[in-house]
Write a protein that holds these residues in place. Structure first.
Motif, PDB file in Angstrom:
ATOM      1  N   ARG A  37       2.198  -6.921   8.831  1.00 32.23           N
ATOM      2  CA  ARG A  37       2.542  -8.329   8.705  1.00 32.23           C
ATOM      3  C   ARG A  37       2.316  -9.067  10.020  1.00 32.23           C
ATOM      4  NH1 ARG A  37       8.553  -8.002   6.942  1.00 32.23           N
ATOM      5  NH2 ARG A  37       8.388 -10.284   6.891  1.00 32.23           N
ATOM      6  N   PHE A  38       2.487  -8.337  11.127  1.00 24.64           N
ATOM      7  CA  PHE A  38       2.408  -8.966  12.443  1.00 24.64           C
ATOM      8  C   PHE A  38       1.822  -7.976  13.441  1.00 24.64           C
ATOM      9  CE2 PHE A  38       4.478  -9.763  16.613  1.00 24.64           C
ATOM     10  CZ  PHE A  38       4.076 -11.075  16.844  1.00 24.64           C
ATOM     11  N   PHE A  39       0.838  -8.426  14.213  1.00 28.12           N
ATOM     12  CA  PHE A  39       0.272  -7.620  15.293  1.00 28.12           C
ATOM     13  C   PHE A  39       0.419  -8.394  16.594  1.00 28.12           C
ATOM     14  CE2 PHE A  39      -3.304  -6.942  18.203  1.00 28.12           C
ATOM     15  CZ  PHE A  39      -3.144  -5.598  18.483  1.00 28.12           C
ATOM     16  N   TRP A  40       0.917  -7.693  17.603  1.00 28.43           N
ATOM     17  CA  TRP A  40       1.091  -8.304  18.920  1.00 28.43           C
ATOM     18  C   TRP A  40       0.480  -7.369  19.955  1.00 28.43           C
ATOM     19  CZ3 TRP A  40       6.505  -8.987  21.645  1.00 28.43           C
ATOM     20  CH2 TRP A  40       6.326  -9.655  22.876  1.00 28.43           C
ATOM     21  N   GLY A  41      -0.564  -7.822  20.608  1.00 28.14           N
ATOM     22  CA  GLY A  41      -1.169  -7.073  21.693  1.00 28.14           C
ATOM     23  C   GLY A  41      -0.772  -7.723  23.009  1.00 28.14           C
ATOM     24  N   HIS A  42       0.097  -7.056  23.750  1.00 25.06           N
ATOM     25  CA  HIS A  42       0.650  -7.630  24.976  1.00 25.06           C
ATOM     26  C   HIS A  42      -0.080  -7.078  26.196  1.00 25.06           C
ATOM     27  CE1 HIS A  42       3.595  -9.406  27.663  1.00 25.06           C
ATOM     28  NE2 HIS A  42       3.789  -8.229  28.223  1.00 25.06           N
ATOM     29  N   THR A  43      -0.528  -7.969  27.091  1.00 24.31           N
ATOM     30  CA  THR A  43      -1.186  -7.563  28.329  1.00 24.31           C
ATOM     31  C   THR A  43      -0.606  -8.358  29.486  1.00 24.31           C
ATOM     32  OG1 THR A  43      -2.991  -9.205  28.531  1.00 24.31           O
ATOM     33  CG2 THR A  43      -3.305  -7.414  26.935  1.00 24.31           C
ATOM     34  N   ASP A  44      -0.983  -7.952  30.704  1.00 23.12           N
ATOM     35  CA  ASP A  44      -0.500  -8.691  31.872  1.00 23.12           C
ATOM     36  C   ASP A  44      -1.188 -10.048  32.015  1.00 23.12           C
ATOM     37  OD1 ASP A  44      -3.025  -7.858  32.590  1.00 23.12           O
ATOM     38  OD2 ASP A  44      -2.386  -6.652  34.310  1.00 23.12           O
ATOM     39  N   ALA A  45      -2.219 -10.275  31.217  1.00 26.06           N
ATOM     40  CA  ALA A  45      -2.943 -11.548  31.270  1.00 26.06           C
ATOM     41  C   ALA A  45      -2.600 -12.471  30.100  1.00 26.06           C
ATOM     42  CB  ALA A  45      -4.452 -11.290  31.284  1.00 26.06           C
ATOM     43  N   GLY A  46      -1.696 -12.014  29.236  1.00 25.93           N
ATOM     44  CA  GLY A  46      -1.339 -12.811  28.071  1.00 25.93           C
ATOM     45  C   GLY A  46      -1.276 -11.943  26.830  1.00 25.93           C
ATOM     46  N   SER A  47      -1.128 -12.578  25.679  1.00 24.77           N
ATOM     47  CA  SER A  47      -0.946 -11.835  24.432  1.00 24.77           C
ATOM     48  C   SER A  47      -1.936 -12.279  23.364  1.00 24.77           C
ATOM     49  CB  SER A  47       0.472 -12.023  23.895  1.00 24.77           C
ATOM     50  OG  SER A  47       1.424 -11.460  24.773  1.00 24.77           O
ATOM     51  N   ILE A  48      -2.282 -11.339  22.504  1.00 29.12           N
ATOM     52  CA  ILE A  48      -3.052 -11.612  21.297  1.00 29.12           C
ATOM     53  C   ILE A  48      -2.111 -11.420  20.116  1.00 29.12           C
ATOM     54  CG2 ILE A  48      -4.948 -10.857  19.825  1.00 29.12           C
ATOM     55  CD1 ILE A  48      -5.872 -12.239  22.384  1.00 29.12           C
ATOM     56  N   HIS A 216      -8.149   3.677  31.183  1.00 31.76           N
ATOM     57  CA  HIS A 216      -7.581   2.473  31.791  1.00 31.76           C
ATOM     58  C   HIS A 216      -6.587   1.813  30.833  1.00 31.76           C
ATOM     59  CE1 HIS A 216      -7.342  -1.165  34.187  1.00 31.76           C
ATOM     60  NE2 HIS A 216      -7.627  -1.874  33.102  1.00 31.76           N
ATOM     61  N   LEU A 217      -5.332   1.754  31.239  1.00 31.08           N
ATOM     62  CA  LEU A 217      -4.292   1.104  30.433  1.00 31.08           C
ATOM     63  C   LEU A 217      -4.419  -0.413  30.560  1.00 31.08           C
ATOM     64  CD1 LEU A 217      -1.614   1.226  28.783  1.00 31.08           C
ATOM     65  CD2 LEU A 217      -0.414   1.297  30.969  1.00 31.08           C
ATOM     66  N   TYR A 218      -4.639  -1.094  29.453  1.00 31.79           N
ATOM     67  CA  TYR A 218      -4.799  -2.545  29.510  1.00 31.79           C
ATOM     68  C   TYR A 218      -3.734  -3.325  28.748  1.00 31.79           C
ATOM     69  CZ  TYR A 218      -7.111  -2.240  24.913  1.00 31.79           C
ATOM     70  OH  TYR A 218      -7.396  -2.000  23.588  1.00 31.79           O
ATOM     71  N   GLY A 219      -2.888  -2.627  27.981  1.00 29.98           N
ATOM     72  CA  GLY A 219      -1.864  -3.373  27.266  1.00 29.98           C
ATOM     73  C   GLY A 219      -1.045  -2.491  26.349  1.00 29.98           C
ATOM     74  N   THR A 220      -0.230  -3.144  25.537  1.00 30.33           N
ATOM     75  CA  THR A 220       0.634  -2.474  24.571  1.00 30.33           C
ATOM     76  C   THR A 220       0.420  -3.090  23.191  1.00 30.33           C
ATOM     77  OG1 THR A 220       2.334  -2.039  26.238  1.00 30.33           O
ATOM     78  CG2 THR A 220       3.018  -1.953  23.943  1.00 30.33           C
ATOM     79  N   ASP A 221       0.247  -2.215  22.202  1.00 32.11           N
ATOM     80  CA  ASP A 221       0.108  -2.654  20.817  1.00 32.11           C
ATOM     81  C   ASP A 221       1.456  -2.600  20.126  1.00 32.11           C
ATOM     82  OD1 ASP A 221      -2.606  -2.803  21.135  1.00 32.11           O
ATOM     83  OD2 ASP A 221      -3.023  -0.883  20.176  1.00 32.11           O
ATOM     84  N   ILE A 222       1.756  -3.631  19.331  1.00 27.82           N
ATOM     85  CA  ILE A 222       2.939  -3.613  18.484  1.00 27.82           C
ATOM     86  C   ILE A 222       2.511  -4.074  17.098  1.00 27.82           C
ATOM     87  CG2 ILE A 222       5.258  -4.532  18.097  1.00 27.82           C
ATOM     88  CD1 ILE A 222       5.335  -5.140  21.137  1.00 27.82           C
ATOM     89  N   SER A 223       2.765  -3.242  16.088  1.00 29.67           N
ATOM     90  CA  SER A 223       2.451  -3.595  14.705  1.00 29.67           C
ATOM     91  C   SER A 223       3.724  -3.482  13.875  1.00 29.67           C
ATOM     92  CB  SER A 223       1.373  -2.678  14.136  1.00 29.67           C
ATOM     93  OG  SER A 223       0.145  -2.832  14.820  1.00 29.67           O
ATOM     94  N   ILE A 224       4.034  -4.521  13.141  1.00 25.58           N
ATOM     95  CA  ILE A 224       5.246  -4.549  12.317  1.00 25.58           C
ATOM     96  C   ILE A 224       4.840  -4.726  10.858  1.00 25.58           C
ATOM     97  CG2 ILE A 224       7.454  -5.680  11.895  1.00 25.58           C
ATOM     98  CD1 ILE A 224       7.430  -6.622  14.787  1.00 25.58           C
ATOM     99  N   TYR A 225       5.339  -3.830  10.022  1.00 26.47           N
ATOM    100  CA  TYR A 225       4.976  -3.822   8.592  1.00 26.47           C
ATOM    101  C   TYR A 225       6.088  -4.357   7.723  1.00 26.47           C
ATOM    102  CZ  TYR A 225       1.007  -0.884   9.906  1.00 26.47           C
ATOM    103  OH  TYR A 225      -0.140  -0.396  10.459  1.00 26.47           O
TER     104      TYR A 225
END
Length: 225
Positions: A37-48, A216-225
């Motif tokens: 339902r929701f995807f959040w890709g969090h990085t130090d430069a902002g979020s998708i 290379h670690l570039y961010g964190t994925d969060i997926s909510i169902y």
């Protein structure tokens, strides 16, 4: 060279199919399973941020407001509450997202799966064998002509591919996963695409592979169902 926000945007396109409005519809795999339902890709430069196509406009508006009001922990708590109020949450997936920017050549000796040797997948990885056309390139380590560890393109686009890594239980701890992953990443790089690798926070063996291969670690994925 892409920055972290660009990498996360590319990963979102690899992970999910999108409609004309930029909403996610299905997971980018042959089965076309429903996307989160929701995807959040969090990085130090902002979020998708991506919403599934059936998410109410009101809910999208509320969540986008939350995203700018607090730190990432507070934002996530607010998002979860909003989604839970609309509909029961059935699962949450979180973990680090990596890109392969250098190839550790010591681990690139795995075998490419071809028409001539794909029979090696049958005993341990029959599902992968049936989906091989979509999963290419695929690399394997074999023992006695049986694939015991594999790395394949779990999801792909014209810009990047996401690694899928599996090792049979009795063959873990031998470094096979590193060999197949590094060989796969090298092939993806040669194709002009970005090798991506993501896992969950509680999958310590998978994170160990990423560390040893200097991903290379570039961010964190969060997926909510």
């Amino acid at each position: 060279m892409y920055d972290h926000l660009e990498l996360m945007s590319i990963q979102a396109e690899v992970l999910y199919n999108h409609d004309h409005a930029g909403r996610i519809t299905t997971i980018n795999e042959p089965a076309n399973q429903s996307a989160p339902r929701f995807f959040w890709g969090h990085t130090d430069a902002g979020s998708i941020v991506r919403f599934r196509s059936d998410t109410p406009v009101r809910l999208v508006h509320d969540i986008l407001q939350f995203m700018g009001q607090s730190d990432s922990t507070g934002q996530l708590a607010n998002v979860i509450r909003a989604l839970e109020k609309d509909r029961e949450i059935i699962g949450i997936w979180m973990g680090p997202a990596f890109a392969c920017q250098e190839i550790v050549k010591d681990y690139t000796d795995a075998r490419l799966v071809t028409e001539d040797n794909k029979y090696c997948l049958e005993p341990g990885f029959p599902t992968l064998l049936s989906e091989l056309k979509f999963r290419e390139p695929c690399f394997m380590v074999t023992e006695n002509n049986m694939a015991v560890s594999v790395c394949f393109s779990a999801r792909s686009s014209d810009k990047a591919a996401e690694a899928g890594v599996e090792t049979l239980k009795d063959y873990r701890g031998k470094g096979y996963a590193m060999r197949v992953t590094s060989s796969w990443a090298q092939a993806i790089r040669r194709s002009g695409r970005i090798p991506l690798y993501s896992t969950s926070w509680d999958n310590y063996s998978s994170q160990s592979i990423a560390k040893r291969l200097r991903l290379h670690l570039y961010g964190t994925d969060i997926s909510i169902y």
